[in-house]
Design a protein around this motif. Structure first.
Motif, PDB file in Angstrom:
ATOM      1  N   ALA A 142       0.823  -1.208   0.000  1.00  0.00           N
ATOM      2  CA  ALA A 142       0.000   0.000   0.000  1.00  0.00           C
ATOM      3  C   ALA A 142       0.855   1.254   0.000  1.00  0.00           C
ATOM      4  N   GLY A 143       1.959   1.227   0.751  1.00  0.00           N
ATOM      5  CA  GLY A 143       2.853   2.381   0.788  1.00  0.00           C
ATOM      6  C   GLY A 143       3.505   2.658  -0.554  1.00  0.00           C
ATOM      7  N   ALA A 175       0.837   4.006  -2.944  1.00  0.00           N
ATOM      8  CA  ALA A 175       0.512   5.399  -2.652  1.00  0.00           C
ATOM      9  C   ALA A 175       1.654   6.324  -3.057  1.00  0.00           C
ATOM     10  N   ALA A 234      -3.451   8.226  -1.163  1.00  0.00           N
ATOM     11  CA  ALA A 234      -3.290   7.318  -0.025  1.00  0.00           C
ATOM     12  C   ALA A 234      -4.536   6.472   0.190  1.00  0.00           C
ATOM     13  N   GLN A 235      -5.692   7.117   0.174  1.00  0.00           N
ATOM     14  CA  GLN A 235      -6.927   6.391   0.464  1.00  0.00           C
ATOM     15  C   GLN A 235      -7.309   5.435  -0.665  1.00  0.00           C
ATOM     16  N   SER A 287      -5.207   3.922  -2.716  1.00  0.00           N
ATOM     17  CA  SER A 287      -4.275   2.787  -2.653  1.00  0.00           C
ATOM     18  C   SER A 287      -4.666   1.828  -1.539  1.00  0.00           C
ATOM     19  N   ALA A 288      -5.011   2.373  -0.367  1.00  0.00           N
ATOM     20  CA  ALA A 288      -5.398   1.529   0.763  1.00  0.00           C
ATOM     21  C   ALA A 288      -6.653   0.730   0.442  1.00  0.00           C
ATOM     22  N   CYS A 343      -3.693   1.313   5.923  1.00  0.00           N
ATOM     23  CA  CYS A 343      -3.949   2.749   5.794  1.00  0.00           C
ATOM     24  C   CYS A 343      -2.759   3.572   6.272  1.00  0.00           C
ATOM     25  N   SER A 350      -0.081   3.435   3.557  1.00  0.00           N
ATOM     26  CA  SER A 350      -0.395   4.266   2.395  1.00  0.00           C
ATOM     27  C   SER A 350      -0.216   5.747   2.714  1.00  0.00           C
TER      28      SER A 350
END
Length: 423
Positions: free
Chosen positions: A146-147, A150, A258-259, A261-262, A282, A285
């Protein structure tokens, strides 16, 4: 339903209480960024998240089947074991909520189940391969994936928007934030509500109400969805405050990246039956999005405290559950004692939280809670000071520009950090 005993009924109610704590514990995952940037008012944000969590609970049962038929061996597991596991998960959730720590409700539940099972029947009661492949590996891989997603999405977003006016596109990105926050809430319902469904289904199997391998009955799906939605609506304001104030600085484009991708990672894992931690996804991300733009900064002291909490959650909840299982194994008086300890412990934690209440009226207020030396404007300016000067600027001109920027930041941190939202 007529075959449900008193103990089994107590376990089902306790499972729904855990689901409720899961809801308010994880509201921050979807809504902390949206609230901190002002895209939605706090009460509106949690209401939207509650509705979408309820909807998400009906979309899949793959994670529930992982819990009810894979994590631990059903043979030899009694209803008391599940009760002890839930006690461990609930108390750890409440303790971390009290200090505003965004730990994993999922791992609290897994730790509780594993700890109580080990105390009851030993290592043979735990399916080690399932723990590794569907709990531990996703716990490590999901926040990293996720990171990275993002980070790349943020890079792409800023590159595409480099020739546009940020003020002109801000409204569109805020709308995108609202949509992506809703997607995270929907994804949360598909993953976390199912964990309680799985626990209740497992309890019904151990109580001989259902046969092994059964899917959750509709009343279980509905009750779990409603419980997590109610918890979400109340809002875990203490954790929202932590997530919304100090991990990194995000502008609306980063929040959107970010959101989104999460939500993608959570939905994909739910489809595959991986019972991962939405908190870790979360958070990963958010950190990836924070590092995306040039000069992006993550407050690693805050991140380190979160990492430590993640590592402690499973063994700590397991230890509490193991102690509870030791008592429940003593008979009726032991089960009664554990129930009393759960009620008293929960009441004490709630009374302690009233000493310094946090709710929708002060969740975004500025005060002295921020860690010393963590002023985002100063850190960002310091990083910017070592960045290459703009094209066409002479070295001595760049020196004056950087010096002036840092002085302005030190004397007016509010102005310097106004374009960004602290998350």
């Amino acid at each position: 339903m007529e075959h449900i005993t008193l103990l089994l009924g107590i376990v089902i109610v306790t499972a729904l209480v855990f689901d409720f704590t899961n809801g308010f514990h994880d509201t921050a995952n979807a809504m902390a960024t949206t609230i901190s940037t002002g895209a939605l008012k706090p009460k509106t944000a949690v209401a939207m998240s509650a509705v979408l969590n309820l909807v998400g609970a009906f979309l899949s049962v793959e994670v529930a089947k992982t819990i009810s038929g894979g994590l631990i061996n059903e043979s030899g597991i009694t209803t008391e074991v599940i009760f002890a596991a839930l006690v461990g998960a609930i108390l750890w959730n409440l303790l971390t909520w009290l200090i505003g720590l965004p730990s994993s409700s999922s791992h609290a539940l897994f730790g509780g189940l594993i700890g109580a099972t080990l105390m009851s029947v030993g290592a043979s009661g735990v399916n080690g391969s399932v723990v590794i492949t569907k709990v531990l590996l996703p716990a490590i891989a999901a926040p990293i994936v996720a990171g990275i997603a993002a980070y790349l999405a943020t890079k792409l977003t800023f590159k595409l928007a480099s020739r546009t006016d940020e003020k002109a596109t801000a409204k569109g990105y805020r709308a995108g934030q609202i949509a992506s926050a809703g997607l995270v809430s929907l994804a949360h319902g598909t993953n976390d509500a199912q964990k309680t469904m799985g626990v209740i289904t497992l309890a019904l199997v151990t109580g001989n109400v259902l046969v092994p391998g059964s899917n959750p009955p509709m009343w279980v799906i509905v009750s779990a969805g409603v419980a997590i939605a109610l918890g979400t609506y109340l809002g875990g304001w203490r954790i929202i405050r932590t997530m919304g104030k100090g991990l990194t600085d995000l502008r609306p484009p980063q929040g959107f990246a970010a959101q989104t991708s999460a939500a993608t990672v959570i939905l994909a894992s739910s489809h595959l039956g991986f019972s991962l931690s939405t908190t870790q996804v979360c958070s990963g991300s958010v950190m990836g999005a924070g590092l995306g733009p040039k000069g992006g900064v993550v407050r690693w002291s805050t991140a380190t405290r979160m990492f430590v909490a993640w590592g402690l959650t499973l063994p700590a909840a397991g230890a509490i559950a193991a102690a509870a299982e030791f008592l429940t194994g003593q008979g009726t008086w032991g089960v009664t004692a554990v129930a009393i300890l759960l009620v008293v412990g929960s009441a004490v934690i709630w009374l302690l939280s009233r000493r310094k209440p946090v709710d929708h009226t002060n969740v975004t207020a500025d005060d002295l809670d921020a860690p010393a030396g963590e002023n985002a404007g100063v850190v960002s300016a310091a990083v910017a000071s070592v960045s290459p000067p703009p094209a066409g600027v002479l070295p001595h001109e760049a020196t004056h520009m950087v010096t002036g920027d840092i002085k302005a930041t030190l004397h007016s941190p509010t102005e310097a950090s106004r374009p960004a939202a602290s998350v």
